[in-house]
Design an enzyme around this catalytic site. Structure first.
Site, PDB file in Angstrom:
ATOM      1  N   CYS A  77      26.010  31.391  35.538  1.00  0.00           N
ATOM      2  CA  CYS A  77      24.837  31.662  34.717  1.00  0.00           C
ATOM      3  C   CYS A  77      25.173  32.705  33.666  1.00  0.00           C
ATOM      4  O   CYS A  77      26.211  33.354  33.708  1.00  0.00           O
ATOM      5  CB  CYS A  77      23.683  32.176  35.585  1.00  0.00           C
ATOM      6  SG  CYS A  77      23.981  33.814  36.310  1.00  0.00           S
TER       7      CYS A  77
ATOM      8  N   ASP B  99      35.609  27.833  32.406  1.00  0.00           N
ATOM      9  CA  ASP B  99      34.249  28.246  32.058  1.00  0.00           C
ATOM     10  C   ASP B  99      33.994  27.935  30.588  1.00  0.00           C
ATOM     11  O   ASP B  99      33.410  26.913  30.248  1.00  0.00           O
ATOM     12  CB  ASP B  99      34.046  29.730  32.356  1.00  0.00           C
ATOM     13  CG  ASP B  99      32.626  30.194  32.019  1.00  0.00           C
ATOM     14  OD1 ASP B  99      31.786  29.345  31.639  1.00  0.00           O
ATOM     15  OD2 ASP B  99      32.342  31.400  32.113  1.00  0.00           O
TER      16      ASP B  99
ATOM     17  N   ASP C 110      37.602  37.366  36.546  1.00  0.00           N
ATOM     18  CA  ASP C 110      37.174  36.719  35.303  1.00  0.00           C
ATOM     19  C   ASP C 110      37.580  37.533  34.080  1.00  0.00           C
ATOM     20  O   ASP C 110      36.910  38.503  33.721  1.00  0.00           O
ATOM     21  CB  ASP C 110      35.654  36.533  35.321  1.00  0.00           C
ATOM     22  CG  ASP C 110      35.157  35.754  34.114  1.00  0.00           C
ATOM     23  OD1 ASP C 110      35.991  35.219  33.354  1.00  0.00           O
ATOM     24  OD2 ASP C 110      33.925  35.663  33.931  1.00  0.00           O
TER      25      ASP C 110
ATOM     26  N   ASP D 118      27.699  31.792  41.412  1.00  0.00           N
ATOM     27  CA  ASP D 118      27.677  33.048  40.650  1.00  0.00           C
ATOM     28  C   ASP D 118      26.377  33.099  39.855  1.00  0.00           C
ATOM     29  O   ASP D 118      26.347  32.816  38.659  1.00  0.00           O
ATOM     30  CB  ASP D 118      28.901  33.111  39.728  1.00  0.00           C
ATOM     31  CG  ASP D 118      28.911  34.346  38.851  1.00  0.00           C
ATOM     32  OD1 ASP D 118      28.306  35.362  39.243  1.00  0.00           O
ATOM     33  OD2 ASP D 118      29.520  34.303  37.767  1.00  0.00           O
TER      34      ASP D 118
ATOM     35  N   LYS E 204      34.930  41.549  36.341  1.00  0.00           N
ATOM     36  CA  LYS E 204      35.222  41.334  34.934  1.00  0.00           C
ATOM     37  C   LYS E 204      36.396  42.219  34.533  1.00  0.00           C
ATOM     38  O   LYS E 204      36.369  43.439  34.753  1.00  0.00           O
ATOM     39  CB  LYS E 204      33.994  41.675  34.080  1.00  0.00           C
ATOM     40  CG  LYS E 204      32.784  40.787  34.346  1.00  0.00           C
ATOM     41  CD  LYS E 204      33.004  39.380  33.805  1.00  0.00           C
ATOM     42  CE  LYS E 204      31.727  38.575  33.845  1.00  0.00           C
ATOM     43  NZ  LYS E 204      31.894  37.224  33.257  1.00  0.00           N
TER      44      LYS E 204
ATOM     45  N   LYS F 222      27.332  25.709  33.941  1.00  0.00           N
ATOM     46  CA  LYS F 222      26.222  26.570  33.535  1.00  0.00           C
ATOM     47  C   LYS F 222      25.238  25.727  32.742  1.00  0.00           C
ATOM     48  O   LYS F 222      25.633  25.029  31.801  1.00  0.00           O
ATOM     49  CB  LYS F 222      26.708  27.737  32.682  1.00  0.00           C
ATOM     50  CG  LYS F 222      27.584  28.738  33.414  1.00  0.00           C
ATOM     51  CD  LYS F 222      28.042  29.846  32.481  1.00  0.00           C
ATOM     52  CE  LYS F 222      28.903  30.869  33.205  1.00  0.00           C
ATOM     53  NZ  LYS F 222      29.438  31.906  32.275  1.00  0.00           N
TER      54      LYS F 222
ATOM     55  N   LYS G 170      32.709  39.217  42.103  1.00  0.00           N
ATOM     56  CA  LYS G 170      33.328  38.748  40.867  1.00  0.00           C
ATOM     57  C   LYS G 170      33.595  39.975  40.009  1.00  0.00           C
ATOM     58  O   LYS G 170      32.701  40.808  39.811  1.00  0.00           O
ATOM     59  CB  LYS G 170      32.405  37.776  40.135  1.00  0.00           C
ATOM     60  CG  LYS G 170      32.936  37.330  38.776  1.00  0.00           C
ATOM     61  CD  LYS G 170      32.048  36.242  38.203  1.00  0.00           C
ATOM     62  CE  LYS G 170      32.455  35.871  36.804  1.00  0.00           C
ATOM     63  NZ  LYS G 170      31.694  34.709  36.284  1.00  0.00           N
TER      64      LYS G 170
ATOM     65  N   GLU H 185      39.076  32.806  36.828  1.00  0.00           N
ATOM     66  CA  GLU H 185      38.157  32.101  35.938  1.00  0.00           C
ATOM     67  C   GLU H 185      38.533  32.307  34.469  1.00  0.00           C
ATOM     68  O   GLU H 185      38.585  33.438  33.984  1.00  0.00           O
ATOM     69  CB  GLU H 185      36.728  32.595  36.194  1.00  0.00           C
ATOM     70  CG  GLU H 185      35.671  31.851  35.418  1.00  0.00           C
ATOM     71  CD  GLU H 185      34.273  32.370  35.712  1.00  0.00           C
ATOM     72  OE1 GLU H 185      33.342  31.978  35.007  1.00  0.00           O
ATOM     73  OE2 GLU H 185      34.122  33.185  36.650  1.00  0.00           O
TER      74      GLU H 185
ATOM     75  N   ASP I  80      23.960  35.798  39.821  1.00  0.00           N
ATOM     76  CA  ASP I  80      23.355  37.123  39.965  1.00  0.00           C
ATOM     77  C   ASP I  80      22.773  37.665  38.666  1.00  0.00           C
ATOM     78  O   ASP I  80      22.439  38.852  38.595  1.00  0.00           O
ATOM     79  CB  ASP I  80      24.366  38.124  40.547  1.00  0.00           C
ATOM     80  CG  ASP I  80      25.509  38.458  39.588  1.00  0.00           C
ATOM     81  OD1 ASP I  80      25.764  37.651  38.658  1.00  0.00           O
ATOM     82  OD2 ASP I  80      26.160  39.512  39.763  1.00  0.00           O
TER      83      ASP I  80
END
Length: 330
Positions: A274, A224, A175, A296, A150, A246, A148, A201, A298
């Protein structure tokens, strides 16, 4: 028998800064709840998130305000009337699940009618940085099943291309954390398939995502920040293909399970995500991982030191905590 609730602010330093389009974190600030009945204790954890108007102090105050109700026997089903969806309810809900399981001598998975958690391919996150730095970070984890990344609006094409070139095989989630515009989407659209993006996302701000209904995306788009509880699903139809669940948004595992069921009924794919947190925040979410197309979780991997007995990662496969950690018997 009366129950006693304790709540505390715990801080976990990060091994490296965690950067997204909204800012940078160097520590995970969490709220930890313990609920004790006799000699049995259940635990829960939540991460108050400023994006949703939450802070450590007000979350702790909200939890303390419901302590008398918990002491008098309020259960998980009562929480929706006591606390709004969000971090405070999440910490209390997960502590009650853990306590209930220990009192019953069964696992939370068994109580919820779910399979016991197993190792899952969970995204390894590449934080926002220069394209070269992101490529170097991606090269170190190029063999994991799922990455993933950012990104922001500064130069997303270079950021994504650099990561994909350095890690050509993993599935890829991109994302932007609400930082793009519809114009950004239109500009990048021709490249999504070339980059082999598996999921995009929350590209647009949650309050400005109506434009997604008119955007013909070549890849699935996940909600999200736009999704908190099952009440949001009807509004998201036609805009998103996947919903990112989440527990800090739903207000705990109880609402998350209901949300997952309703989302599937309405044709949404599932992602489980998370905040940056300890394994105490991840253990409940792992129960949903087996139902999700994208996992996701981590958050604890960013910590310099996690809670003892927490989750472990091996080449992108996340294993559940040790027996007895949360929701399971020792």
């Amino acid at each position: 028998m009366l129950r006693h609730l304790d709540v505390a602010h715990d801080r976990f330093g990060l091994s490296t800064p965690f950067r997204i389009s909204r800012g940078v974190k160097t520590a995970a600030d969490v709220v930890t709840v313990t609920i004790t009945q006799g000699d049995v204790t259940g635990r829960g954890e939540a991460v108050p998130y400023a994006r949703y108007g939450e802070g450590i102090e007000d979350t702790i105050a909200a939890i303390r305000a419901v302590a008398p109700a918990i002491a008098d026997g309020a259960c998980r089903k009562d929480l929706a009337a006591l606390l709004p969806a969000g971090a405070a309810r999440n910490a209390v809900d997960c502590a009650l699940w853990d306590l209930e399981a220990r009192l019953a001598g069964r696992s939370v998975a068994a109580l919820a009618g779910l399979r016991e958690p197993v190792a899952l391919p969970s995204a390894i996150t590449i934080g926002l940085d220069t394209p070269d730095a992101m490529a170097r970070a991606a090269a170190k984890v190029a063999t994991v099943p799922l990455l993933k990344i950012k990104v922001d609006r500064s130069d997303p094409a270079a950021q994504i291309a650099a990561v994909r070139a350095a890690a050509p095989t993993p599935r890829l989630i991109v994302d932007p954390n609400e930082s793009w515009t519809i114009e950004t989407l239109e500009t990048l659209k021709p490249h999504f398939l070339d980059w082999r993006v598996d999921l995009l996302e929350q590209p647009l701000p949650a309050g400005e995502d109506g434009a997604l209904a008119r955007f013909d995306s070549p890849v699935p788009i996940a909600a999200d920040e736009a999704l908190h509880t099952a009440a949001d699903l009807d509004r998201l139809a036609g805009r998103y293909d996947v919903v990112n669940i989440k527990l800090d948004k739903t207000g705990g595992l109880t609402e998350a399970l209901m949300l997952a069921n309703r989302a599937r009924e309405k044709g949404f794919g599932l992602m489980v995500g998370c905040m940056v947190c300890s394994s105490l925040g991840i253990a409940p979410a792992m129960l949903l991982g087996g139902q999700a197309a994208f996992v996701d979780l981590d958050g604890p991997l960013w910590l310099s030191e996690d809670r003892p007995g927490g989750v472990t990662d091996h080449e992108g496969m996340l294993s559940p905590p040790a027996p007895g950690f949360w929701g399971s018997l020792a």
